[in-house]
Design a protein around this motif. Sequence first.
Motif, mmCIF file in Angstrom:
data_model
loop_
_atom_site.group_PDB
_atom_site.id
_atom_site.type_symbol
_atom_site.label_atom_id
_atom_site.label_comp_id
_atom_site.label_asym_id
_atom_site.label_seq_id
_atom_site.Cartn_x
_atom_site.Cartn_y
_atom_site.Cartn_z
ATOM 1 N N MET A 232 12.257 -9.264 23.113
ATOM 2 C CA MET A 232 11.096 -10.111 23.390
ATOM 3 C C MET A 232 11.216 -11.375 22.559
ATOM 4 O O MET A 232 11.538 -11.321 21.380
ATOM 5 C CB MET A 232 9.806 -9.356 23.078
ATOM 6 N N ILE A 233 10.965 -12.513 23.196
ATOM 7 C CA ILE A 233 11.017 -13.802 22.505
ATOM 8 C C ILE A 233 9.677 -14.020 21.819
ATOM 9 O O ILE A 233 8.626 -13.971 22.462
ATOM 10 C CB ILE A 233 11.311 -14.945 23.499
ATOM 11 N N ALA A 234 9.701 -14.248 20.540
ATOM 12 C CA ALA A 234 8.472 -14.464 19.785
ATOM 13 C C ALA A 234 7.979 -15.887 19.992
ATOM 14 O O ALA A 234 8.726 -16.851 19.851
ATOM 15 C CB ALA A 234 8.718 -14.198 18.304
ATOM 16 N N VAL A 235 6.713 -16.002 20.372
ATOM 17 C CA VAL A 235 6.096 -17.304 20.625
ATOM 18 C C VAL A 235 4.876 -17.422 19.722
ATOM 19 O O VAL A 235 4.045 -16.509 19.651
ATOM 20 C CB VAL A 235 5.681 -17.439 22.107
ATOM 21 N N THR A 236 4.724 -18.563 19.071
ATOM 22 C CA THR A 236 3.573 -18.787 18.200
ATOM 23 C C THR A 236 2.396 -19.345 18.997
ATOM 24 O O THR A 236 2.552 -19.825 20.131
ATOM 25 C CB THR A 236 3.926 -19.778 17.072
ATOM 26 N N ALA A 237 1.222 -19.285 18.406
ATOM 27 C CA ALA A 237 0.019 -19.820 19.046
ATOM 28 C C ALA A 237 0.159 -21.318 19.291
ATOM 29 O O ALA A 237 -0.298 -21.835 20.320
ATOM 30 C CB ALA A 237 -1.208 -19.522 18.196
ATOM 31 N N ALA A 238 0.808 -22.034 18.383
ATOM 32 C CA ALA A 238 1.000 -23.483 18.547
ATOM 33 C C ALA A 238 1.912 -23.772 19.741
ATOM 34 O O ALA A 238 1.693 -24.735 20.481
ATOM 35 C CB ALA A 238 1.586 -24.075 17.273
ATOM 36 N N GLU B 92 -0.119 -23.292 22.899
ATOM 37 C CA GLU B 92 -1.016 -24.431 23.082
ATOM 38 C C GLU B 92 -0.253 -25.629 23.642
ATOM 39 O O GLU B 92 -0.722 -26.308 24.558
ATOM 40 C CB GLU B 92 -1.700 -24.798 21.769
ATOM 41 N N THR B 93 0.942 -25.872 23.132
ATOM 42 C CA THR B 93 1.763 -26.982 23.625
ATOM 43 C C THR B 93 2.135 -26.772 25.092
ATOM 44 O O THR B 93 2.038 -27.693 25.909
ATOM 45 C CB THR B 93 3.045 -27.124 22.768
ATOM 46 N N LEU B 94 2.527 -25.546 25.438
ATOM 47 C CA LEU B 94 2.852 -25.223 26.826
ATOM 48 C C LEU B 94 1.640 -25.409 27.736
ATOM 49 O O LEU B 94 1.748 -25.966 28.842
ATOM 50 C CB LEU B 94 3.377 -23.780 26.910
ATOM 51 N N ALA B 95 0.468 -24.993 27.271
ATOM 52 C CA ALA B 95 -0.767 -25.129 28.053
ATOM 53 C C ALA B 95 -1.125 -26.604 28.250
ATOM 54 O O ALA B 95 -1.513 -27.020 29.349
ATOM 55 C CB ALA B 95 -1.902 -24.383 27.372
ATOM 56 N N ARG B 96 -0.979 -27.416 27.215
ATOM 57 C CA ARG B 96 -1.270 -28.853 27.338
ATOM 58 C C ARG B 96 -0.305 -29.526 28.322
ATOM 59 O O ARG B 96 -0.709 -30.388 29.092
ATOM 60 C CB ARG B 96 -1.203 -29.536 25.974
ATOM 61 N N GLY C 260 0.674 -9.089 27.475
ATOM 62 C CA GLY C 260 1.384 -10.349 27.276
ATOM 63 C C GLY C 260 0.735 -11.564 27.910
ATOM 64 O O GLY C 260 1.358 -12.620 28.042
ATOM 65 N N VAL C 261 -0.525 -11.479 28.302
ATOM 66 C CA VAL C 261 -1.228 -12.610 28.920
ATOM 67 C C VAL C 261 -2.252 -13.156 27.926
ATOM 68 O O VAL C 261 -3.058 -12.423 27.366
ATOM 69 C CB VAL C 261 -1.928 -12.190 30.237
ATOM 70 N N TYR C 262 -2.211 -14.496 27.746
ATOM 71 C CA TYR C 262 -3.140 -15.191 26.854
ATOM 72 C C TYR C 262 -3.891 -16.250 27.657
ATOM 73 O O TYR C 262 -3.303 -16.912 28.511
ATOM 74 C CB TYR C 262 -2.385 -15.882 25.709
ATOM 75 N N THR C 263 -5.180 -16.392 27.364
ATOM 76 C CA THR C 263 -5.997 -17.421 28.013
ATOM 77 C C THR C 263 -6.413 -18.431 26.954
ATOM 78 O O THR C 263 -7.011 -18.062 25.933
ATOM 79 C CB THR C 263 -7.253 -16.814 28.670
ATOM 80 N N ASP D 217 12.054 -10.645 26.992
ATOM 81 C CA ASP D 217 13.327 -11.315 27.248
ATOM 82 C C ASP D 217 13.197 -12.494 28.216
ATOM 83 O O ASP D 217 14.115 -12.792 28.980
ATOM 84 C CB ASP D 217 14.371 -10.319 27.794
ATOM 85 N N ALA D 218 12.037 -13.163 28.215
ATOM 86 C CA ALA D 218 11.843 -14.345 29.080
ATOM 87 C C ALA D 218 10.992 -15.363 28.327
ATOM 88 O O ALA D 218 10.180 -15.018 27.471
ATOM 89 C CB ALA D 218 11.159 -13.964 30.387
ATOM 90 N N ALA D 219 11.210 -16.606 28.666
ATOM 91 C CA ALA D 219 10.402 -17.665 28.048
ATOM 92 C C ALA D 219 8.972 -17.571 28.581
ATOM 93 O O ALA D 219 8.748 -17.122 29.715
ATOM 94 C CB ALA D 219 11.005 -19.026 28.390
ATOM 95 N N PRO D 220 7.982 -17.970 27.772
ATOM 96 C CA PRO D 220 6.600 -17.913 28.256
ATOM 97 C C PRO D 220 6.413 -18.831 29.474
ATOM 98 O O PRO D 220 7.093 -19.847 29.611
ATOM 99 C CB PRO D 220 5.773 -18.387 27.063
ATOM 100 N N THR D 221 5.521 -18.449 30.338
ATOM 101 C CA THR D 221 5.282 -19.225 31.551
ATOM 102 C C THR D 221 3.784 -19.333 31.823
ATOM 103 O O THR D 221 3.005 -18.461 31.407
ATOM 104 C CB THR D 221 5.996 -18.587 32.761
ATOM 105 N N VAL D 222 3.395 -20.382 32.517
ATOM 106 C CA VAL D 222 1.980 -20.601 32.848
ATOM 107 C C VAL D 222 1.667 -19.881 34.153
ATOM 108 O O VAL D 222 2.347 -20.068 35.167
ATOM 109 C CB VAL D 222 1.682 -22.113 32.965
ATOM 110 N N LEU D 223 0.636 -19.058 34.142
ATOM 111 C CA LEU D 223 0.203 -18.359 35.345
ATOM 112 C C LEU D 223 -0.733 -19.230 36.182
ATOM 113 O O LEU D 223 -0.580 -19.325 37.395
ATOM 114 C CB LEU D 223 -0.501 -17.046 34.981
#
Length: 192
Positions: A1-7, A10-14, A38-41, A65-71
């Motif tokens: 699993m690829i570790a992603v920070t809250a920051a 936020e950058t991906l969401a923006r 694994g879903v964040y709002t 094993d995947a980069a985060p993505t926007v749903l």
Amino acid sequence: MIAVTAAERETLAREALAEITAAGTFGDFISETHEGEGVYTLLFAATMGGYPGWHWTVSVAELPDAAPTVLEAELMPGDGSLLAPEWVPWSDRLVAGEDLAELEGLDDVDDIDDADDLDDIDDDHGDDPDDGIDFESAVEPLEPAEASGLLAVGEDEQDEPEAEADDDGPEPPAAAPVKKRRQKKQEPGEGD
């Protein structure tokens, strides 16, 4: 699993919001909620005029094993944003009208006592020398008999011209002759 920070979320969401709306329509980061699996709002303030209390919502998925993505990303109403504003009683609205009269250069609403003062307040109605319309002289006053639609006793309608026939127009169809049925005289005993 690829570790992603809250920051990073936020950058991906923006970035996702920047793809669907102008940069000036979303503002400060409000909150992040973990929905599970694994879903964040993420919530962002909506800064568009006419949308008080609304917010932008971006859902981000993090899979193993995947980069985060926007749903999804959407504009959503916040609590109370779809409610009508509080009702203001007529007497309070009248006070606001008095304040408007003071802003227009009048001391009091009672000073609005003739047409000239009304023209000063609202240039869209009334006599405006620039619009070429003079409402007071546009309509001729009716005589009392004409206004009521009645003629005085003994007064003839001779003054009124008769309507002229239109010779150029189509003629009405001629009426078909009506055939009369002859009734046969019955002899006594017939048809009984």
